[in-house]
Write an enzyme that holds these catalytic residues in place. Structure first.
Site: not given
Ligand code: GDR
Length: 322
Positions: A10, A57, A123, A125, A147
């Protein structure tokens, strides 16, 4: 005709991968969990040819049954708790699903049929506080979130089952990949959706966390093709899947607001509640092995990705009245 079983069906990647495999003539099963899963009707509408099997899982017996019932040639493990901030709040559940879930699926394969080929969604990450730039298959891991730690376990248990039992098990170390199907909690979609809503007068401001974080952002539709290619090789190996280019969150913001002719400074505020206890500051992958051995390359540029997401959210928000 080959048969594939996909966990995480999904999610964004599950849907793109299912469509890709169906277009190649595969029979595709998606594993779905929970009672009356609310995402099921939407999934069946978007991908009518998908077949669904129940499993979780967290439940070893259900995975053995899912593998027995579907008889796959290939299993793609895309299921996980994937939102990094949630992993601090529910660290144990993240370890269980995102980490031990991989072991359970590998056990199901070992028990039912060791000839099944296995793809693990690893990932970027796992690189976390990066030891070198760009990050390649040789770069040591230093995960920065529960994670990332759970994904690192999933990565190594995949390598271990390959080395212990000779299972064709591989791990794709995917850097961030986005699309109009990305969940609204992830930063790219949060931005593209807010830009569309602000443009249409439905929203006044956008609250974000760290604008300086840098990510290697690609298009999910490109990345699922690499997942499939990784299972078609003579030898099972792990690959970095990335664009090789990095941009800051602020770059994404500027590009997205610029797309609709708005000045981001009038709308974006930072809010400490979106900051993370430990941040991954910079990610940029070295995809040269995937280019050389798989003939794979990311074909969607950063600018094209931002434009695709903003346009899709504009169309979505125009359709939805609120
Ligand atoms: P990430 O993705 O943690 O890299 O993991 P995300 O889009 O959540 O964050 C990317 C970066 O943006 C900064 N950030 C914010 N993030 C979110 N979510 N919301 C906010 O308001 C915001 N402002 C700034 C974060 O701090 C971060 O640095 C994703 C996921 O899909 C994982 O499952 C995957 O493994 C990796 O990408 C590769």
């Amino acid at each position: 005709m080959k048969t594939a079983l996909i966990t995480g069906i999904t999610g964004q990647d599950g849907m793109y991968l299912a469509e890709h495999l169906l277009s190649l003539g595969y029979r595709v099963y998606g594993m779905i969990r929970g009672q009356a899963n609310p995402k099921r009707p939407q999934l069946e509408r978007i991908i009518p040819n998908i077949e669904l099997v129940e499993g979780d899982l967290l439940d070893q017996g259900s995975l053995i049954a899912a593998v027995e019932i579907t008889g796959p040639d290939e299993v793609y493990n895309l299921g996980a708790i994937s939102f990094v901030p949630l992993s601090w709040k529910q660290a144990e559940l993240t370890a269980d699903t995102t980490g031990l879930g991989v072991l359970r699926m590998l056990e199901a394969i070992r028990i039912v049929n060791k000839n099944i080929r296995f793809y693990q969604a690893s990932s970027s990450e796992m690189f976390g506080k990066v030891r070198e730039t760009p990050q390649s298959e040789q770069t040591p891991f230093h995960p920065r979130s529960p994670y990332g730690v759970a994904k690192t376990y999933g990565h190594y248990i995949t390598v271990n089952y390959r080395e212990s039992y000779g299972i064709y098990a591989v791990s794709g170390i995917c850097f961030n990949h986005e699309s109009p199907r990305r969940g609204l909690e992830f930063v790219t979609r949060k931005i593209s959706n807010a830009v569309a809503r602000i443009k249409l007068g439905k929203q006044r401001e956008l609250l974000l966390g760290n604008l300086d974080a840098k990510r290697d952002w690609g298009f999910a539709g490109d990345y699922v093709k690499a997942m499939h290619l990784m299972l078609q090789q003579d030898e099972p190996e792990d690959y970095v899947i990335a664009t090789g280019k990095t941009h800051s969150v602020l770059d994404f913001v500027q590009q997205a607001f610029g797309r609709v002719g708005l000045d981001w400074r009038e709308y974006v505020r930072t809010d400490p509640k979106f900051m993370r206890p430990a941040e991954v500051e910079l990610l940029v992958g070295d995809p040269s092995k995937a280019e050389r051995k798989l003939g794979w390359r990311a074909t969607t540029s950063f600018e094209e990705l931002v434009a695709m997401m903003v346009e899709a959210d504009l169309a979505l928000e125009r359709r939805q009245r609120d």
